[in-house]
Design a protein around this motif. Sequence first.
Motif, PDB file in Angstrom:
ATOM      1  N   GLY A  44      -8.752  -0.215  -3.159  1.00  0.00           N
ATOM      2  CA  GLY A  44      -8.027  -0.914  -4.217  1.00  0.00           C
ATOM      3  C   GLY A  44      -7.224  -2.086  -3.685  1.00  0.00           C
ATOM      4  O   GLY A  44      -6.189  -2.449  -4.230  1.00  0.00           O
ATOM      5  N   THR A  83      -1.170  -1.072  -5.784  1.00  0.00           N
ATOM      6  CA  THR A  83      -1.880   0.132  -5.352  1.00  0.00           C
ATOM      7  C   THR A  83      -1.562   0.554  -3.917  1.00  0.00           C
ATOM      8  O   THR A  83      -2.300   1.346  -3.339  1.00  0.00           O
ATOM      9  N   THR A  89      -4.485   7.279 -17.197  1.00  0.00           N
ATOM     10  CA  THR A  89      -4.987   6.716 -15.941  1.00  0.00           C
ATOM     11  C   THR A  89      -6.428   6.254 -16.111  1.00  0.00           C
ATOM     12  O   THR A  89      -7.158   6.716 -17.002  1.00  0.00           O
ATOM     13  N   GLY A  93       4.843  -1.612 -10.706  1.00  0.00           N
ATOM     14  CA  GLY A  93       4.563  -0.222 -10.389  1.00  0.00           C
ATOM     15  C   GLY A  93       5.620   0.751 -10.866  1.00  0.00           C
ATOM     16  O   GLY A  93       6.504   0.419 -11.668  1.00  0.00           O
ATOM     17  N   VAL A 137      -3.711   4.451 -11.638  1.00  0.00           N
ATOM     18  CA  VAL A 137      -2.929   3.471 -12.389  1.00  0.00           C
ATOM     19  C   VAL A 137      -3.122   3.729 -13.883  1.00  0.00           C
ATOM     20  O   VAL A 137      -4.233   3.977 -14.346  1.00  0.00           O
ATOM     21  N   ARG A 177      -3.390  -4.775  -4.656  1.00  0.00           N
ATOM     22  CA  ARG A 177      -2.139  -4.626  -3.928  1.00  0.00           C
ATOM     23  C   ARG A 177      -1.190  -5.775  -4.233  1.00  0.00           C
ATOM     24  O   ARG A 177      -1.628  -6.889  -4.492  1.00  0.00           O
ATOM     25  N   THR A 207       0.278   4.125  -5.197  1.00  0.00           N
ATOM     26  CA  THR A 207      -0.543   4.776  -6.219  1.00  0.00           C
ATOM     27  C   THR A 207      -1.981   4.277  -6.125  1.00  0.00           C
ATOM     28  O   THR A 207      -2.222   3.078  -6.258  1.00  0.00           O
ATOM     29  N   PRO A 208      -2.957   5.159  -5.887  1.00  0.00           N
ATOM     30  CA  PRO A 208      -4.356   4.731  -5.821  1.00  0.00           C
ATOM     31  C   PRO A 208      -4.808   4.126  -7.145  1.00  0.00           C
ATOM     32  O   PRO A 208      -4.324   4.518  -8.217  1.00  0.00           O
ATOM     33  N   LYS A 209      -5.719   3.187  -7.071  1.00  0.00           N
ATOM     34  CA  LYS A 209      -6.171   2.475  -8.268  1.00  0.00           C
ATOM     35  C   LYS A 209      -6.608   3.399  -9.406  1.00  0.00           C
ATOM     36  O   LYS A 209      -6.228   3.156 -10.571  1.00  0.00           O
ATOM     37  N   ASP A 227     -13.946   2.373 -10.976  1.00  0.00           N
ATOM     38  CA  ASP A 227     -13.156   1.202 -11.357  1.00  0.00           C
ATOM     39  C   ASP A 227     -13.751   0.481 -12.559  1.00  0.00           C
ATOM     40  O   ASP A 227     -13.462  -0.691 -12.796  1.00  0.00           O
TER      41      ASP A 227
END
Length: 339
Positions: free
Chosen positions: A11, A18, A32, A315, A26, A15, A21-23, A113
């Motif tokens: 991800g 991310t 999510t 975020g 999100v 940035r 928090t992993p993509k 994704d």
Amino acid sequence: MNVIIPMAGMGSRLRPLTLVTPKPLVKLAGKTIIYRIVDYICNNLTANSKIKTIGFILKKESPQIENYLKDSLAKKYSFDIMFFYQRKPEGTAHAIYCAKNILKGKVLVLFSDTLFFLKKKVNLLNKIDDGTILVKEVKDPSQYGVVTVEENNIVNNFVEKPKFPKSNLAIIGVYFFMDGLSLLKEIENLLKKGHKEKNEYQLTTVLKNLTTQGKKFKALAVDDWLDCGNPEQLILTNKYLLNQQSKISDTLDLYKSQIIEPVYIGKNVVLRNSTIGPNVSIEDDSVIENSIIKNSIIQEKTSINGAKFNNSLIGRFVNYKSNYSSVNIGDYSNFSENE
């Protein structure tokens, strides 16, 4: 049927949003990305009861991701959840191979994704071909894996990011196979030969080989395909989702503020002297004061004061008090003009 969802990517294009928090975790309009993907396939591509196991392919062990998936998905649906690990980024075919233990019977592969939508539900399990490849017409197919088709939308070729495309049908990253074992054997052949394209083991190479062997895959066009891979696309995807369903929680604490829909405002949000919208998602327990915000995504438990945001990503657990017009801020950031 088994489902395989590779999500080992870093991800990095999103940035700093991310970094923590992993993509796939999100949130867009209250849910999510990965939850939206799984929920959609359960309700639109097959019956939930027909899914035996979902295997998630991660880069490494991640209690944050694994606990979330167990808690949010396994409790709602009846399928089992398994985790596999792709330690090195060696391509899409290699990622799928990491879940070889469930590459048998009918298998659905989709990447984490991409959100997609069909006007009508489709039961892939009733298809009579060897598999189905979901596609979408695009303006610039050179950026994607593409297919060419013959009569009845049967695929006759797969090409990964062609310099001179012969088709504008992009593969969206969703594949259904009637026989997972055949897929496994062809991936094993590819790995044994060390056959890489663009330095990676590509799923399009595997599909091309299976087609040469006589397997018939049908191309199925989706109506909408949404990318979550970079900030611009993520904001556009959020806008699309909000236009489908705008929602304001009845726990909103509103004072001298204006809301311009479509928006998503989660639980226990406080708005003071602010204008919010259009196309803004604010997750639970966030506080917005003295701000003008549009076309932006704000994760939970964040405090913002004095912002004039457009096309911004913020975020979780962020404390912001400054005057930038467009930002991408990661979790747990303290962002003040005095620092």
